[in-house]
Design an enzyme around this catalytic site. Structure first.
Site, PDB file in Angstrom:
ATOM      1  N   GLY A   1       3.049  -1.111   4.138  1.00  0.00           N
ATOM      2  CA  GLY A   1       3.122   0.303   3.767  1.00  0.00           C
ATOM      3  C   GLY A   1       4.563   0.698   3.502  1.00  0.00           C
ATOM      4  O   GLY A   1       5.103   0.481   2.415  1.00  0.00           O
ATOM      5  N   GLY A   2       5.212   1.258   4.526  1.00  0.00           N
ATOM      6  CA  GLY A   2       6.567   1.807   4.392  1.00  0.00           C
ATOM      7  C   GLY A   2       7.545   0.893   3.667  1.00  0.00           C
ATOM      8  O   GLY A   2       8.259   1.337   2.754  1.00  0.00           O
TER       9      GLY A   2
ATOM     10  N   GLU B   1      -6.335   4.879   7.901  1.00  0.00           N
ATOM     11  CA  GLU B   1      -6.173   6.315   7.591  1.00  0.00           C
ATOM     12  C   GLU B   1      -7.471   6.884   7.019  1.00  0.00           C
ATOM     13  O   GLU B   1      -7.779   8.063   7.233  1.00  0.00           O
ATOM     14  CB  GLU B   1      -4.979   6.518   6.650  1.00  0.00           C
ATOM     15  CG  GLU B   1      -3.670   6.357   7.402  1.00  0.00           C
ATOM     16  CD  GLU B   1      -2.555   5.683   6.634  1.00  0.00           C
ATOM     17  OE1 GLU B   1      -2.586   5.711   5.383  1.00  0.00           O
ATOM     18  OE2 GLU B   1      -1.645   5.120   7.273  1.00  0.00           O
TER      19      GLU B   1
ATOM     20  N   GLU C   1      -5.263  -4.779  10.739  1.00  0.00           N
ATOM     21  CA  GLU C   1      -4.237  -3.749  10.855  1.00  0.00           C
ATOM     22  C   GLU C   1      -4.447  -2.962  12.147  1.00  0.00           C
ATOM     23  O   GLU C   1      -5.219  -1.992  12.163  1.00  0.00           O
ATOM     24  CB  GLU C   1      -4.322  -2.793   9.664  1.00  0.00           C
ATOM     25  CG  GLU C   1      -4.030  -3.446   8.335  1.00  0.00           C
ATOM     26  CD  GLU C   1      -3.413  -2.449   7.358  1.00  0.00           C
ATOM     27  OE1 GLU C   1      -2.346  -2.741   6.829  1.00  0.00           O
ATOM     28  OE2 GLU C   1      -3.988  -1.370   7.157  1.00  0.00           O
TER      29      GLU C   1
ATOM     30  N   GLY D   1       2.737   2.321  10.521  1.00  0.00           N
ATOM     31  CA  GLY D   1       3.692   3.401  10.317  1.00  0.00           C
ATOM     32  C   GLY D   1       4.448   3.786  11.577  1.00  0.00           C
ATOM     33  O   GLY D   1       5.094   4.832  11.626  1.00  0.00           O
TER      34      GLY D   1
ATOM     35  N   HIS E   1      -9.355   1.330   5.301  1.00  0.00           N
ATOM     36  CA  HIS E   1      -7.999   1.483   5.859  1.00  0.00           C
ATOM     37  C   HIS E   1      -8.054   2.460   7.028  1.00  0.00           C
ATOM     38  O   HIS E   1      -8.833   3.414   7.015  1.00  0.00           O
ATOM     39  CB  HIS E   1      -7.046   1.984   4.774  1.00  0.00           C
ATOM     40  CG  HIS E   1      -5.631   1.993   5.247  1.00  0.00           C
ATOM     41  ND1 HIS E   1      -5.103   3.029   5.976  1.00  0.00           N
ATOM     42  CD2 HIS E   1      -4.656   1.057   5.141  1.00  0.00           C
ATOM     43  CE1 HIS E   1      -3.847   2.723   6.292  1.00  0.00           C
ATOM     44  NE2 HIS E   1      -3.546   1.548   5.798  1.00  0.00           N
TER      45      HIS E   1
ATOM     46  N   ASN F   1       0.869  -1.179   0.000  1.00  0.00           N
ATOM     47  CA  ASN F   1       0.000   0.000   0.000  1.00  0.00           C
ATOM     48  C   ASN F   1       0.908   1.232   0.000  1.00  0.00           C
ATOM     49  O   ASN F   1       1.526   1.548   1.004  1.00  0.00           O
ATOM     50  CB  ASN F   1      -0.883  -0.025   1.261  1.00  0.00           C
ATOM     51  CG  ASN F   1      -1.661   1.262   1.449  1.00  0.00           C
ATOM     52  OD1 ASN F   1      -1.809   2.062   0.514  1.00  0.00           O
ATOM     53  ND2 ASN F   1      -2.164   1.477   2.653  1.00  0.00           N
ATOM     54  N   TRP F   2       0.937   1.920  -1.142  1.00  0.00           N
ATOM     55  CA  TRP F   2       1.872   3.050  -1.270  1.00  0.00           C
ATOM     56  C   TRP F   2       1.348   4.344  -0.667  1.00  0.00           C
ATOM     57  O   TRP F   2       2.061   5.329  -0.605  1.00  0.00           O
ATOM     58  CB  TRP F   2       2.213   3.265  -2.746  1.00  0.00           C
ATOM     59  CG  TRP F   2       3.124   2.206  -3.291  1.00  0.00           C
ATOM     60  CD1 TRP F   2       3.759   1.226  -2.596  1.00  0.00           C
ATOM     61  CD2 TRP F   2       3.508   2.033  -4.663  1.00  0.00           C
ATOM     62  NE1 TRP F   2       4.519   0.459  -3.447  1.00  0.00           N
ATOM     63  CE2 TRP F   2       4.379   0.935  -4.717  1.00  0.00           C
ATOM     64  CE3 TRP F   2       3.194   2.705  -5.844  1.00  0.00           C
ATOM     65  CZ2 TRP F   2       4.955   0.495  -5.913  1.00  0.00           C
ATOM     66  CZ3 TRP F   2       3.760   2.267  -7.031  1.00  0.00           C
ATOM     67  CH2 TRP F   2       4.633   1.178  -7.059  1.00  0.00           C
ATOM     68  N   LYS F   3       0.065   4.368  -0.319  1.00  0.00           N
ATOM     69  CA  LYS F   3      -0.528   5.593   0.258  1.00  0.00           C
ATOM     70  C   LYS F   3      -0.275   6.773  -0.686  1.00  0.00           C
ATOM     71  O   LYS F   3      -0.278   6.576  -1.899  1.00  0.00           O
ATOM     72  CB  LYS F   3       0.021   5.824   1.663  1.00  0.00           C
ATOM     73  CG  LYS F   3      -0.025   4.542   2.503  1.00  0.00           C
ATOM     74  CD  LYS F   3       0.268   4.727   3.943  1.00  0.00           C
ATOM     75  CE  LYS F   3       0.169   3.384   4.639  1.00  0.00           C
ATOM     76  NZ  LYS F   3       0.245   3.460   6.072  1.00  0.00           N
TER      77      LYS F   3
END
Ligand code: PGA
Length: 253
Positions: free
Chosen positions: A229-230, A94, A164, A170, A92, A10-12
């Site tokens: 993610g990261g 966020e 999650e 993150g 998600h 997931n590159w956001k």
């Protein structure tokens, strides 16, 4: 039953079109026979170009609006996405915590994504305060119950789930494999209790997954992959996770 691992990035809000194409070319040149399925969630602006470039990687969108079209400035509809990708992230943390999406919004998105033949990746997870208050399982229960309201049993089998924990996203603070396994087992039981053949559903873990911790997490019986993610932003670390996942041996189910 044995579920094949899925590794998702997931590159956001990261990567331009040029960076996306570069990443895909580099990664696909390294991927080979025997690698697990890989799924990427680039930003909307890079999705179409990614589709043109991609050969074996699966593609998903990071969000969508629940209406099929109309006067919703700035939004993206399921009809637009289905031409380009197979998956869509729904719920998600966020989206929930930065953009204020509630369980009912998430339910509308799930229903609509299924109607448009997209595979929703439904994310659930508790905050730090909820975990500290021993509410984790209640929170997961409520999130799942509302998100899946009105979804027919056979349709639930089309979903991918992701546990999650918000406090692990993150932050570098990963759930221990034991904590993650307990939550995954809870989610699978929730589905089983509703008459769903939950052994067929993939449940990914997300929250600070790295090359150093992925094997311990993925070895747990109910963890069927990772939402990263990261560590998915650099080809080297993402590819490292993909390679390490091949060493994972599942013990029981
Ligand atoms: P992280 O993000 O790997 O950077 O913690 C995971 C996610 O948000 O899906």
């Amino acid at each position: 039953m044995r579920r094949q691992l899925l590794l998702a990035g997931n590159w956001k809000m990261n990567k331009t079109v040029a960076q996306t194409l570069d990443f895909i070319s580099t990664l696909e040149a390294r991927l080979g026979e025997g690698d697990p399925p890989v799924l990427l969630f680039p930003p909307f602006t890079a999705l179409y170009s990614a589709r043109q470039r991609i050969r074996s990687i699966h593609l998903g969108a990071q969000n969508m609006y629940h209406e099929p079209g109309g006067a919703y400035t700035g939004e993206i509809s399921p009809a637009m996405l289905r031409e380009i990708c197979e998956y869509v992230l729904v719920g998600h943390s966020e989206r929930r915590h930065v953009f204020g999406e509630g369980n009912n919004d998430i339910n509308r998105k799930i229903l609509r994504a299924l109607e448009y033949d997209l595979i929703p990746v439904l994310c659930v997870g508790e905050t730090k305060a909820q975990r500290d208050g021993e509410q984790t399982f209640d929170v997961l229960h409520n999130q799942l119950e509302t998100a899946l309201e009105g979804v027919e049993k056979p349709q639930v089998l089309r979903l991918t789930l992701a546990y999650e924990p918000v406090w692990a996203i993150g932050t570098g603070d990963t759930a221990t494999p034991k904590q993650a396994q307990q939550a995954h087992r809870f989610i699978r039981r929730f589905l089983t209790q509703r008459g769903i053949d939950a052994g067929k559903i993939r449940i990914l873990y997300g929250g600070s997954v790295k090359p150093a911790n992925c094997v311990d997490l993925l070895s747990r019986p109910d963890i069927d992959g990772a939402l990263i993610g990261g560590a998915s932003l650099q080809v080297d670390s993402f590819f490292d996770i993909i390679q390490k996942s091949k060493t994972v041996k599942k013990s029981g189910g």
